[in-house]
Design an enzyme around this catalytic site. Structure first.
Site, PDB file in Angstrom:
ATOM      1  CG  ASP A   1      -1.918   1.117   1.193  1.00 37.96           C
ATOM      2  OD1 ASP A   1      -1.574   2.208   1.674  1.00 37.96           O
ATOM      3  OD2 ASP A   1      -3.034   0.912   0.689  1.00 37.96           O
ATOM      4  NE  ARG A   2      -0.288   1.957  -4.223  1.00 40.27           N
ATOM      5  CZ  ARG A   2      -1.091   0.907  -4.117  1.00 40.27           C
ATOM      6  NH1 ARG A   2      -0.613  -0.273  -3.703  1.00 40.27           N
ATOM      7  NH2 ARG A   2      -2.384   0.991  -4.380  1.00 40.27           N
ATOM      8  CB  THR A   3      -1.912   5.872   1.365  1.00 39.19           C
ATOM      9  OG1 THR A   3      -2.280   6.606   0.189  1.00 39.19           O
ATOM     10  CG2 THR A   3      -2.317   6.678   2.589  1.00 39.19           C
TER      11      THR A   3
ATOM     12  CB  CYS B   1      -1.371   4.192  -9.064  1.00 35.65           C
ATOM     13  SG  CYS B   1      -1.434   4.523  -7.279  1.00 35.65           S
ATOM     14  CG  ASN B   2      -3.154  10.275  -9.691  1.00 39.63           C
ATOM     15  OD1 ASN B   2      -2.768  11.145 -10.449  1.00 39.63           O
ATOM     16  ND2 ASN B   2      -4.279   9.596  -9.891  1.00 39.63           N
ATOM     17  CB  THR B   3      -0.737   7.492  -4.079  1.00 38.54           C
ATOM     18  OG1 THR B   3      -1.985   8.177  -3.903  1.00 38.54           O
ATOM     19  CG2 THR B   3       0.043   7.551  -2.777  1.00 38.54           C
ATOM     20  CB  ALA B   4       2.185   4.393  -7.439  1.00 39.53           C
TER      21      ALA B   4
ATOM     22  CE  LYS C   1      -7.531   2.203  -3.014  1.00 39.20           C
ATOM     23  NZ  LYS C   1      -6.883   1.364  -4.032  1.00 39.20           N
TER      24      LYS C   1
ATOM     25  CB  CYS D   1      -7.413   9.187  -6.035  1.00 42.38           C
ATOM     26  SG  CYS D   1      -7.549   7.463  -5.484  1.00 42.38           S
TER      27      CYS D   1
END
Length: 249
Positions: free
Chosen positions: A52-54, A89-92, A177, A206
């Site tokens: 999980d990135r976050t 994926c933005n957060t990645a 999700k 996101c």
């Protein structure tokens, strides 16, 4: 002997799985083609077990680092012959440096193409001096992924207050999700709130929000700049293909 078209695209997927599936669907719909052979060749890694990135951004001391996993997958796709990479994926993209340090081929940044689209949207709406609101994960916001990119582009960012961010979090994690119904009035309400606060555009930063954007056909709302849609459009162009009329603007 059948060979791959060049350029062909390596998709760092599975983060999340639904967003990757929608990205591929949007990519097909965005590509002007009369036959199967007119579409873009892709290798898709649906690596759903990527950490999980976050979670890692917010608690790096205790959460597994997704950077090495993304870098390994990037090297795999490059070795398979991918001409360039995309990561829906933005957060990645907080881990883009790990990918770039491993792979020699370009990573087409969903963040950079979305920020360019936001700047264009502000001009279209004659709101060049207005800030751009960011709807993204807590990790994305905490890591300043979009804030830094907007600053580099000479744009001002607007980060949601706690109440709005909680709605964004619920839409992403509790609804999309989790495979549950989406509270569209709540989403509409926070977009209206950002506009009332002075935002000239709202980035859906996101890809879970992009699933809502696509499913609910929200492209007519010119306040929204959807990251997944912009990545698909940029991928078509980088692959040397033409966009369908529905995606040309």
């Amino acid at each position: 002997m059948t060979v791959w078209q060049t350029p062909f695209v390596g998709v760092l997927g599975g983060v999340g799985p639904g967003a990757t599936a929608v990205f591929m669907d949007v990519l097909v719909r965005a590509t002007a083609a009369r036959t199967d052979q007119d579409h873009i060749d892709c290798i898709v890694m649906q690596h759903a077990s990527t950490p999980d990135r976050t979670r890692h951004i917010l608690d790096a001391a205790h959460a597994e680092d997704p950077g090495p996993v993304l870098a390994h997958d990037a090297a795999f796709l490059e070795n398979a012959g991918a001409s360039f990479l995309v990561l829906p994926c933005n957060t990645a993209h907080h881990y883009a440096e790990a990918i770039d340090s491993t792979a020699q081929v370009d990573l087409l940044s969903i963040v950079e193409v979305t920020v360019r689209a936001a700047a264009k949207r502000l001009r279209e709406r004659r709101a060049e001096d207005s800030p751009v609101a960011i709807f993204a994960t807590e990790g994305n916001i905490h890591a300043n992924v979009y804030q830094d990119a907007l600053t580099r582009a000479g744009l001002e960012s607007m980060v949601p207050d706690r109440d709005v961010q909680e709605v964004v979090n619920s839409l992403i994690y509790d609804q999309v999700k989790a495979g549950r119904p989406v509270d569209l009035p709540a989403l509409s309400g926070i977009i209206d709130a950002m506009e009332a606060a002075g935002a000239g555009a709202v980035i859906f930063g996101c890809t879970e929000l992009s699933l809502i954007f696509d499913k609910e056909s929200m492209s007519g709302d010119r306040r929204i700049v959807d990251s997944l849609r912009e990545l698909a459009k940029a991928t078509v162009k980088k692959a040397g293909k033409r966009l369908t009329p529905a995606f040309a603007h």
